[in-house]
Design a protein around this motif. Structure first.
Motif, short mmCIF file in Angstrom:
data_model
loop_
_atom_site.label_atom_id
_atom_site.label_comp_id
_atom_site.label_asym_id
_atom_site.label_seq_id
_atom_site.Cartn_x
_atom_site.Cartn_y
_atom_site.Cartn_z
N GLU A 190 0.53 -1.11 0.08
CA GLU A 190 -0.62 -0.17 0.04
C GLU A 190 0.50 0.91 0.06
O GLU A 190 0.19 2.27 -0.26
CB GLU A 190 -1.34 0.38 1.34
N ARG A 191 1.77 1.02 0.85
CA ARG A 191 2.85 2.44 0.72
C ARG A 191 3.21 2.52 -0.80
O ARG A 191 3.56 3.98 -1.23
CB ARG A 191 3.67 2.19 1.63
N ARG B 179 -9.95 -2.94 2.64
CA ARG B 179 -10.91 -2.47 3.81
C ARG B 179 -11.75 -3.49 4.95
O ARG B 179 -11.43 -4.76 4.62
CB ARG B 179 -12.25 -1.92 3.48
N THR C 172 -11.02 -2.57 -2.41
CA THR C 172 -10.91 -1.67 -2.47
C THR C 172 -11.11 -1.33 -3.86
O THR C 172 -10.49 -2.09 -5.01
CB THR C 172 -9.77 0.12 -1.59
N ALA D 201 -9.02 0.37 -6.38
CA ALA D 201 -7.77 0.33 -6.22
C ALA D 201 -7.19 -1.38 -6.10
O ALA D 201 -6.47 -1.54 -6.68
CB ALA D 201 -6.66 1.46 -5.33
N ALA E 16 1.82 1.21 -3.44
CA ALA E 16 0.83 1.97 -4.77
C ALA E 16 0.28 3.49 -3.81
O ALA E 16 -0.28 4.09 -4.99
CB ALA E 16 -0.30 1.30 -4.02
N ARG E 17 0.98 3.91 -2.56
CA ARG E 17 0.20 5.10 -1.83
C ARG E 17 -1.64 5.07 -2.27
O ARG E 17 -1.55 6.27 -2.03
CB ARG E 17 0.79 6.34 -3.11
N THR E 18 -1.59 4.04 -1.94
CA THR E 18 -3.11 4.51 -1.73
C THR E 18 -3.42 3.07 -1.07
O THR E 18 -2.95 1.79 -0.77
CB THR E 18 -4.24 4.01 -3.01
N THR E 19 -4.77 2.64 -0.14
CA THR E 19 -5.56 2.07 1.09
C THR E 19 -5.96 0.55 -0.69
O THR E 19 -6.64 0.60 -1.88
CB THR E 19 -6.77 1.89 1.38
N LEU E 20 -5.62 -0.51 0.00
CA LEU E 20 -5.87 -1.78 -1.38
C LEU E 20 -7.06 -2.42 -0.39
O LEU E 20 -8.09 -3.56 -1.45
CB LEU E 20 -5.25 -2.45 -1.48
#
Length: 309
Positions: free
Chosen positions: A41-42, A50, A59, A61, A44-48
């Motif tokens: 996730e770091r 939930r 998510t 993404a 990708a810079r986004t939450t993958l």
């Protein structure tokens, strides 16, 4: 760049809907899987994913990433299988190169057998009449194995291993005075009209050197770049030819004679110094099979039949 392990974790989470179940599937621990997911996730810079009381869900993404992650994991597993198969000489690609004169009598029969016995091995073949070009392909890593007649340049001697022996023969028109002799010596070629090889054929230099060492000076009447053409031109009455027996085709319309003492050349394989199961097995098969000689040509050399008219 994301690690393969992190991608494996994402795929396992997507398939099981649980970090705990993903850890079991991967024979890992829950903290280790969570750590890999956090790293991904770091990156990708986004939450993958939930997290909620029912487990975890991807998510948008995460759903976008998991398809490529699955392909990457599948490709990595395929790469390992391919490498293992090649290491066991059961799969992979074997890239061959050979002197043009050796393709049909030495290499082609073994490739044909490999197509039957090793269907998961892809064999490619390149041909050349020049030693320098063949050696260049080996040096640059473009091929795995080179088949050439000896001798080879000194710098390649350590990479050479003998795979077969091939007889050098005289071919001549029916009724030629040399074909009528029971014993034929190299010295008998002195002053004889000779169908020679063109400079772009490696046999040209080899034959000139061999005859010079014997103190023999034939009279070249024409030259050809095609190895198998020399015996045919000789049979047509243009002179005699001296060539490897592999250049003499089945149903040859002329006379084929051995020299006394028997004249032979060594055929060698050149390969990298690092051993490889595929090349090792191919070399072994070349040694077992040797050079193919048509039955009618073999019969002439053995003196068991008269030349055809």
């Amino acid at each position: 760049m994301a690690s393969l392990r992190a991608l494996e974790c994402l795929v396992a989470i997507a398939d099981t809907g649980s970090i705990t179940q993903a850890a079991r599937l991967l024979h890992s621990s829950q903290p280790a899987v969570s750590h890999q997911l956090a790293m991904l996730e770091r990156e990708a810079r986004t939450t993958l994913v939930r997290r909620d009381r029912r487990g975890v869900t991807l998510t948008p993404a995460g759903r976008a990433a998991v398809a490529d992650a699955r392909r990457a994991v599948t490709a990595a597993a395929a790469a390992v299988r391919s490498a293992r198969a090649a290491g066991e000489a059961a799969g992979g690609t074997l890239r061959l190169a050979c002197a043009q004169s050796l393709c049909v009598p030495l290499v082609a029969p073994v490739i044909h057998e490999w197509h039957r016995r090793h269907p998961d091995v892809t064999v490619t073949l390149r041909e050349s009449a020049g030693m320098a070009e063949l050696a260049g392909w080996l040096d640059s890593g473009e091929v795995d194995l080179v088949l050439v007649p000896a001798p080879v340049p000194d710098r390649l001697a350590a990479a050479a291993v003998t795979v077969a022996e091939e007889e050098i023969v005289l071919t001549a028109p029916i009724g030629h005075h040399l074909a009528d002799r029971a014993t034929l010596r190299v010295a008998d070629l002195d002053g004889v009209p000779l169908v020679h090889f063109a400079p772009d054929n490696g046999l040209s230099v080899w034959l000139d050197r061999s005859l010079a060492e014997a103190g023999v000076r034939p009279e070249p009447v024409m030259r050809t770049s095609v190895t198998t053409a020399a015996p045919q031109l000789a049979a047509a009455g243009l002179g005699v030819a001296v060539s490897p027996v592999s250049a003499v085709s089945p149903g040859f319309p002329g006379a084929v004679r051995s020299f006394s003492p028997r004249w032979v050349r060594q055929l060698v394989a050149l390969r990298p110094t690092t051993s490889d199961p595929l090349t090792d097995r191919f070399v072994d098969d070349l040694r077992t099979r040797g050079v193919g000689v048509p039955e009618d040509v073999r019969a002439q050399l053995a003196g068991n039949s008269e030349p055809s008219t």
